[in-house]
Design a protein around this motif. Structure first.
Motif, mmCIF file in Angstrom:
data_model
loop_
_atom_site.group_PDB
_atom_site.id
_atom_site.type_symbol
_atom_site.label_atom_id
_atom_site.label_comp_id
_atom_site.label_asym_id
_atom_site.label_seq_id
_atom_site.Cartn_x
_atom_site.Cartn_y
_atom_site.Cartn_z
ATOM 1 N N GLN A 233 0.852 -1.185 0.000
ATOM 2 C CA GLN A 233 0.000 0.000 0.000
ATOM 3 C C GLN A 233 0.888 1.236 0.000
ATOM 4 O O GLN A 233 2.071 1.172 0.389
ATOM 5 N N PRO A 234 0.349 2.383 -0.454
ATOM 6 C CA PRO A 234 1.140 3.619 -0.392
ATOM 7 C C PRO A 234 1.549 3.926 1.058
ATOM 8 O O PRO A 234 0.751 3.762 1.987
ATOM 9 N N ARG A 235 2.789 4.324 1.236
ATOM 10 C CA ARG A 235 3.347 4.706 2.531
ATOM 11 C C ARG A 235 3.235 3.586 3.568
ATOM 12 O O ARG A 235 3.116 3.828 4.772
ATOM 13 N N ALA A 236 3.286 2.341 3.086
ATOM 14 C CA ALA A 236 3.190 1.204 4.000
ATOM 15 C C ALA A 236 4.365 1.181 4.970
ATOM 16 O O ALA A 236 4.211 0.826 6.150
ATOM 17 N N ARG A 237 5.554 1.574 4.496
ATOM 18 C CA ARG A 237 6.729 1.552 5.378
ATOM 19 C C ARG A 237 6.613 2.586 6.488
ATOM 20 O O ARG A 237 7.058 2.348 7.608
#
Length: 428
Positions: A233-237
């Motif tokens: 997903q976007p910005r999962a980190r």
């Protein structure tokens, strides 16, 4: 990209926050047990019985530094997919690889020495087992605990969390029995830099620092944080980092409370009563019953010591594998790795007990923690430098304020260690 040495736990997409938190909960506790191992007990007991609450601020400062540095470990592992050892091998000059690996191994053996001696002392206190036999028996118990890894990382984490809660519960009851003077306790958290000009206090402060901020935990946490498989997903980190930091904050806060409780118990029970400083774990065990008026105090002390030694012994094996594989690209079976590390710690422990007697074990415990403190800069400085390296970290590169705090922690560790070395050399 590197590959974590531990099993993965999947985080379901769209799961409620609390469910996500429960799945993330765990890695920081495997690290936190190293912050409350028998080496911590020896240094906190010596500090509390000798100087009352005066060094509580060192425990608090060390714990805050640990939270910052473990947060950087999470950031490094999530940003690069590498643990600290792998990142050092990739980004640092090749000539540094072998020295850093050797220093990390020394730290792991020093930590294992403390856990071995602490467990042996607990077996003697609770069951009357002679110390040499207890030392030898620790070879077997670590292999039994390692067998639990075959049941999966979640059950291993659950076992460690249970042992940590047992230690915390024992000390909560101890403090209820003691009923310390809390205003005096609060004053102990006020920094007293002048006390560090006293060589004996400086030695204990370095021991507390080494016992609290452990070098091998920095390598281990950067690997364990990768044990969670997040959905793409976007910005999962960034989301993973927030949860990992929350996990660290809770676990290390609990470790701080345990360490502070040990020092408070020692200060409130033994300091200022006309007794010589109580620096021996066995002596503390014997004196708790008459001074607090119940045998429960001594039993809880022994049970907590045994639980602390057993839980923290797991992290040495895990960290040793991370360090060896990361620096040398060499992986051994866990039982071989455990026997090598435990064997290296077994020799000085048995030699000390057989030649110098049981009373020398506390000096050995405190010395092991000072050795850890001296090794610490060689893990902290690469960690802080790598976290500020945009090429490696990408959008998770540490912000300037956090980078500044990280370098401040590194500088303070170096200053304390240099001061200790100069004091020991008789130059200051």
């Amino acid at each position: 990209m590197g590959e974590s040495t531990v099993q993965r736990v999947t985080i379901p997409a769209g799961a409620p926050r609390f469910q996500v938190f429960l799945r993330v909960l765990g890695p920081a506790y495997l690290v936190a047990v190293g912050y409350m191992d028998p080496g911590n007990w020896a240094t906190d007991l010596a500090a509390g019985s000798s100087y009352g609450y005066a060094l509580l601020w060192v425990v608090a400062l060390s714990s805050l530094m640990a939270m910052v540095l473990q947060s950087l470990c999470c950031r490094l592992g999530l940003a690069t997919g590498l643990d600290l050892a792998q990142a050092c091998r990739r980004y640092l000059p090749e000539r540094t690889r072998l020295p850093l690996w050797l220093l990390a191994e020394v730290a792991i053996v020093a930590c294992d020495l403390a856990e071995l001696v602490g467990t042996a002392i607990a077996l003697k206190l609770l069951f009357g087992l002679p110390l040499p036999w207890g030392v030898a028996l620790t070879v077997v118990d670590t292999l039994l605990l390692l067998a639990l890894q075959g049941f999966g990382v979640r059950r291993l984490e659950a076992l460690v969390i249970s042992l940590v809660l047992l230690v915390g519960g024992c000390f909560a009851v101890e403090l209820l029995l003691l009923q310390p003077h809390w205003p005096a306790v609060a004053q102990g958290f006020l920094p007293r830099a002048g006390s560090l000009r006293d060589g004996a206090q400086l030695y204990l402060a370095a021991g507390i620092l080494g016992a609290t901020v452990m070098p091998h935990n920095l390598y281990l946490h950067s690997s364990l944080v990768q044990s969670r498989q997040w959905p793409e997903q976007p910005r999962a980190r960034h989301r993973a980092l927030r949860y990992a930091n929350l996990d660290s904050l809770i676990a290390l806060s609990f470790a701080f409370l345990v360490n502070a409780s040990i020092l408070i118990l020692a200060a409130g029970t033994f300091h200022g009563r006309g007794l010589p400083p109580v620096t021996d774990l066995s002596e503390a065990y014997r004196l708790l019953t008459p001074l607090l008026g119940t045998s429960l105090a001594s039993v809880l002390f022994g049970v907590a010591l045994l639980a602390a030694g057993q839980s923290s012994t797991l992290t040495g094996t895990l960290a040793g594998q991370v360090v060896m594989e990361g620096f040398l690209d060499l992986r051994l079976p866990d039982w071989q790795r455990r026997l090598i590390t435990r064997g290296l710690a077994l020799v000085p422990a048995l030699a000390t007990v057989l030649w110098l007697g049981d009373e020398a074990t506390v000096a050995l415990l405190v010395l092991s923690q000072v050795v850890l403190s001296l090794q610490l800069p060689f893990a902290v400085i690469p960690l802080v430098w790598l976290c500020g390296k945009g090429q490696a970290m990408g959008d998770l590169r540490t912000p300037r304020w956090l980078q500044g705090v990280g370098w401040g922690c590194a500088a303070l560790i170096v200053v304390i260690n240099l001061s200790l070395l100069l004091q020991l050399a008789g130059w200051i």
